[in-house]
Design a protein around this motif. Structure first.
Motif, mmCIF file in Angstrom:
data_model
loop_
_atom_site.group_PDB
_atom_site.id
_atom_site.type_symbol
_atom_site.label_atom_id
_atom_site.label_comp_id
_atom_site.label_asym_id
_atom_site.label_seq_id
_atom_site.Cartn_x
_atom_site.Cartn_y
_atom_site.Cartn_z
ATOM 1 N N THR A 1 0.823 -1.208 0.000
ATOM 2 C CA THR A 1 0.000 0.000 0.000
ATOM 3 C C THR A 1 0.858 1.260 0.000
ATOM 4 N N LEU A 2 1.933 1.242 0.766
ATOM 5 C CA LEU A 2 2.830 2.405 0.777
ATOM 6 C C LEU A 2 3.374 2.651 -0.639
ATOM 7 N N ALA A 3 3.746 1.574 -1.317
ATOM 8 C CA ALA A 3 4.262 1.724 -2.685
ATOM 9 C C ALA A 3 3.161 2.219 -3.624
ATOM 10 N N ALA A 4 1.956 1.729 -3.417
ATOM 11 C CA ALA A 4 0.845 2.131 -4.298
ATOM 12 C C ALA A 4 0.507 3.606 -4.104
ATOM 13 N N ALA A 5 0.560 4.068 -2.869
ATOM 14 C CA ALA A 5 0.247 5.481 -2.611
ATOM 15 C C ALA A 5 1.265 6.371 -3.326
ATOM 16 N N ALA A 6 2.536 5.988 -3.226
ATOM 17 C CA ALA A 6 3.582 6.783 -3.888
ATOM 18 C C ALA A 6 3.382 6.756 -5.403
ATOM 19 N N ALA A 7 3.040 5.582 -5.931
ATOM 20 C CA ALA A 7 2.851 5.460 -7.380
ATOM 21 C C ALA A 7 1.641 6.280 -7.843
#
Ligand SMILES: Cc1ncc(COP(=O)(O)O)c(C=O)c1O
Length: 389
Positions: free
Chosen positions: A279-285
């Motif tokens: 989720t952290l990666a998805a938010a940044a993306a």
């Protein structure tokens, strides 16, 4: 590097199984356990949703499109590179900086959560003492009432005005009279679509001593934002979600923006490590793909106008103005329950039946979908209501 131990063949040969005990025959009736649950909790209705599968899913105000494939690939690559056996960071500093930049605030005033609902909970958990009053409009998002009750607060709903417009005088008057600890404002408001009029939050701040929590889950689709007020007062908390305009409902990401001193205290109401590495990666993306996602918001707003226009031509329906990615209608000549059923059974269209609320009699909420969804809903409702002129 040392190699991880391999699974014992013994264990591998015996896959994990439980014996389904079947219905709780002979089990205790639960009375003793229930007696230990707080009465204020037992008095609340649970937040539930039964959603049958449907060809057109217009019941949860989600994006009608999955995220762009390139975004998904970036997230999957980041997830693959991440160490799954390690806890995530609470929030990577680069993500906090990107969020602060996106919303025009400071990184130490940003708190990330496993969906914004978690931050509503953290905000109420860290502010309410037993018996404290929470003011919110009615109807609104049901979770505010549930959480207030669970946390031992007193929930005081203030009816919206004609056509579900915000009644700012009534909100200010009730918050002042009740010496409210917290006022929760959802703008645009779920399920009515009403946006707060300009100056409303300023009045609440001036005329009451409450913390004003602005749930802006749908703000990208229209209406004012309270973000500029963060620079003027520490009594505003703004909640944002990536579940709607940014299309990440399945990954659960939301944030609270507040004065850094307040944000530090709200953080104590959250569980640690609550946002996972994917989720952290998805938010940044999602932030990197911001322009593409913003274009989708523009398309939804266009389709909302078409939906409102099409539905307004049907004499058996009242259509309420909406600044969100959904539209509330009232069925004037047939029970909403019947219209809901026929939409689903005969047309494969799932909307949200909100008609059980006393202030929402005969109302249905329809998420704005693609142009094709809008055509289908308008045609289906035209057909269903046609015999009722
Ligand atoms: C008013 C409101 N707030 C917040 C949310 C979303 O919460 P989350 O970010 O947890 O998905 C919703 C979703 O339905 C909502 O209607």
């Amino acid at each position: 590097m040392s190699r991880p131990p391999t699974t014992s063949t013994d264990a591998a040969a015996r896959p994990f199984r439980t014996v389904n005990p079947g219905p709780a025959a002979g089990a205790p009736d639960g009375v003793e356990g229930l007696a230990l649950i707080k009465p204020a909790v037992r008095a609340q209705s649970a937040y539930t949703l039964s959603a049958p599968a449907a060809r057109r899913k217009l019941n949860q105000n989600e994006s009608p499109w999955d995220v762009p494939p390139a975004l998904k690939r970036e997230v999957l690559a980041a997830a693959e590179a991440a160490a799954w056996h390690r806890y995530p960071e609470f929030a990577p500093p680069e993500l906090l900086a990107a969020l602060a930049d996106h919303y025009g605030w400071t990184p130490d005033g940003v708190l990330v959560g496993n969906g914004s609902n978690e931050l509503i909970q953290a905000t109420l958990a860290t502010t309410l003492e037993a018996g404290d009053v929470v003011i919110a409009p009615a109807p609104t998002f049901s979770l505010y009432r549930l959480l207030t009750g669970v946390l031992g607060g007193r929930y005081r709903p203030v009816p919206l005005g004609p056509d579900f417009a915000y009644d700012v005088d009534a909100l200010v008057e009730a918050a002042a009279r009740e010496r409210a600890r917290v006022v929760v404002l959802n703008s645009p408001n779920n399920p009515t679509g009403s946006a707060l009029p300009g100056g409303a939050i300023e009045r609440l701040l001036e005329e009451t001593g409450a913390l004003v929590v602005c749930d802006e889950a749908y703000q990208e689709f229209g209406g004012p934002t309270a973000l500029p007020l963060l620079r003027e007062t520490s009594r505003v908390v703004v909640l944002r979600t990536f579940s709607k305009a940014l299309g990440l409902a399945g990954l659960r990401f939301g944030l609270a923006l507040a004065h850094p001193a307040v944000a530090r205290e709200l953080a104590k109401g959250k569980l640690p490590y609550n946002v996972n590495v994917v989720t952290l990666a998805a938010a940044a993306a999602a932030l990197r793909h911001g322009d593409e996602l913003a274009e989708r918001v523009r398309l939804i707003v266009e389709q909302r106008a078409r939906l409102v226009d099409g539905l307004s031509r049907l004499p058996a329906l009242a259509v309420y103005p909406s600044a969100a990615n959904f539209v509330l209608i009232r069925c004037l000549r047939q029970p909403a329950r019947d219209v809901f059923r026929r939409l689903l059974d005969e047309h494969g269209i799932l909307v949200r039946d909100v008609s059980s609320g006393s202030d929402l009699a005969q109302c249905l909420r329809i998420s704005v979908g693609t142009a094709d969804d809008v055509d289908a809903v308008v045609a289906a409702l035209g057909q269903i209501t046609d015999g009722e002129r």
